[in-house]
Design a protein around this motif. Structure first.
Motif, PDB file in Angstrom:
ATOM      1  N   GLY A  60      14.138 -16.877  10.394  1.00 57.19           N
ATOM      2  CA  GLY A  60      14.067 -15.554   9.802  1.00 57.19           C
ATOM      3  C   GLY A  60      14.696 -15.439   8.436  1.00 57.19           C
ATOM      4  N   HIS A  61      13.852 -15.399   7.376  1.00 58.16           N
ATOM      5  CA  HIS A  61      14.386 -15.283   6.018  1.00 58.16           C
ATOM      6  C   HIS A  61      13.538 -14.332   5.167  1.00 58.16           C
ATOM      7  N   GLU A  62      12.895 -13.373   5.831  1.00 61.92           N
ATOM      8  CA  GLU A  62      12.177 -12.303   5.120  1.00 61.92           C
ATOM      9  C   GLU A  62      12.665 -10.970   5.690  1.00 61.92           C
ATOM     10  N   TRP A  87      14.910 -16.371   1.149  1.00 60.20           N
ATOM     11  CA  TRP A  87      15.212 -17.751   1.543  1.00 60.20           C
ATOM     12  C   TRP A  87      16.665 -18.125   1.288  1.00 60.20           C
ATOM     13  N   TYR A  88      17.237 -17.644   0.183  1.00 52.45           N
ATOM     14  CA  TYR A  88      18.611 -18.001  -0.155  1.00 52.45           C
ATOM     15  C   TYR A  88      19.564 -16.891   0.269  1.00 52.45           C
ATOM     16  N   SER A  89      20.705 -17.293   0.824  1.00 48.14           N
ATOM     17  CA  SER A  89      21.717 -16.316   1.232  1.00 48.14           C
ATOM     18  C   SER A  89      22.976 -16.401   0.373  1.00 48.14           C
ATOM     19  N   ARG A  90      23.046 -17.442  -0.486  1.00 46.26           N
ATOM     20  CA  ARG A  90      24.233 -17.627  -1.322  1.00 46.26           C
ATOM     21  C   ARG A  90      23.921 -18.711  -2.349  1.00 46.26           C
ATOM     22  N   ARG A 116      22.802 -22.349   9.186  1.00 43.76           N
ATOM     23  CA  ARG A 116      23.381 -21.052   9.573  1.00 43.76           C
ATOM     24  C   ARG A 116      22.290 -20.253  10.276  1.00 43.76           C
ATOM     25  N   TYR A 117      22.638 -19.069  10.765  1.00 45.81           N
ATOM     26  CA  TYR A 117      21.716 -18.289  11.581  1.00 45.81           C
ATOM     27  C   TYR A 117      20.982 -17.248  10.729  1.00 45.81           C
ATOM     28  N   GLY A 118      19.666 -17.148  10.957  1.00 40.81           N
ATOM     29  CA  GLY A 118      18.820 -16.296  10.142  1.00 40.81           C
ATOM     30  C   GLY A 118      18.583 -14.905  10.711  1.00 40.81           C
TER      31      GLY A 118
END
Length: 335
Positions: A60-62, A87-90, A116-118
């Motif tokens: 899950g990245h949207e 897509w990127y969290s940091r 990590r968890y999405g």
């Protein structure tokens, strides 16, 4: 505890899963997930196709949701604000790429579903720099796919200064391609859609294509020799790339955003003679994502989507796997 859906082995079924997120960092944000798109990258990671998946794996990245908590140093976001995460969290925020505004090229960037968890969960956490507010005019219900598929096809338009006067080809009218057609039509380009499915012609033109070509017809392709300033390939399949090089005008560019399975093989002589190029790109920076969202809102652009409740996530993944999705799938959270 955060409730989510996770797989415990490559290609495994997603099952209910809980985890403790730990304390919120000074510059971190917790997002209450309302909608989360499903992307082919989720499938690739689920199956560990790229050799970097860690299990239990929460895809899950949207993500689209509401800011639920902010760290003590978060200044650009407020609790209750509608936001998205891709897509990127940091990213590191200090390297030359981050400092020049190319955060998506940061070598230490963290993927939302890598290690990590999405977002197939009730909440997801990210650094404030990658949590993007939704502007007026963007429908939060359908916006999730913009944060991955949308920015993947919008970023090249900005990076390569595609002009409204350009002749642009789009290969593949699927999850990525249908969004590319909408962006490029609003940009003002003349667009030719290439597809192996002749029955998609009417739909492709409704989505924004000026012309349609059956890419399995060699005569139709040959007739377009020396026609395009840019050809954008959105497919994950190996094609006859030398033919597409011939379709480019001098100084034309073949740009790939789909992950093709095998190395690219193109003849160099016509590329030298015509000063042609082949390139690829990853998603986009936070600033480019914000530009895309503003552009989409201004032109009333949104992906074509189907919805599944989160508890039917395995059925949704199967629909995507079997190429039946038209054109993106979004999970609706039940809280």
């Amino acid at each position: 505890m955060i409730r989510a859906y996770a797989a415990h082995e490559p290609g495994g079924k997603l099952e209910p899963f809980e985890y403790e997120p730990g304390s919120l960092g000074d510059e971190e944000v917790d997002i209450k997930v309302e909608y989360c798109g499903i992307c082919h990258s989720d499938l690739s990671m689920l199956k560990n196709d790229w050799g970097m998946t860690q299990y239990p794996f929460v895809p899950g990245h949207e993500v689209v949701g509401v800011v639920e908590a902010v760290g003590s140093k978060v200044k650009n976001l407020q609790i209750g604000q509608k936001v998205g995460l891709g897509w990127y969290s940091r990213s590191c925020m200090t390297c030359e790429f981050c400092m020049s505004g190319n955060h998506n090229l940061c070598q230490d960037a963290e993927g939302t579903i890598v290690g990590r968890y999405g977002g197939f969960a009730e909440k997801v956490r990210a650094h404030q720099g990658w949590v993007i507010p939704l502007p007026e005019g963007v429908n939060p219900v359908t916006a999730g796919p913009l944060f991955c598929g949308g920015i993947t096809v919008f970023n090249p338009i900005v990076q390569f200064n595609i002009k409204p006067t350009d002749q642009v080809g789009v290969i593949g009218i699927g999850g990525l391609g249908h969004m590319a057609l909408g962006f490029l039509r609003a940009w003002g380009c003349e667009i030719t859609a290439f597809s192996t499915s002749p029955d998609k012609e009417a739909e492709a033109k409704a989505l924004g294509a000026t012309h349609f070509v059956n890419s399995r017809d060699p005569e139709a392709l040959k007739a377009l020799t020396n026609s395009f300033d840019v050809i954008l390939s959105t497919v994950n399949a190996d094609l006859d790339w030398p033919t597409y090089i011939k379709l480019l005008r001098p100084q034309g560019r073949l740009h790939l955003v789909g992950v093709i399975p095998n190395p690219l093989s193109v003849p160099i002589f016509p590329m030298i003679l015509g000063q042609k190029s082949v390139s690829a790109s990853p998603l986009g920076s936070p600033t480019t994502i914000a530009q895309m969202l503003n552009f989409a809102g201004r032109h009333h652009l949104e992906p074509i989507v189907e919805f599944f409740p989160l508890e039917q996530v395995n059925e949704a993944l199967e629909r995507l796997q079997s190429n039946k999705a038209r054109y993106r799938i979004i999970l609706k959270m039940d809280h």
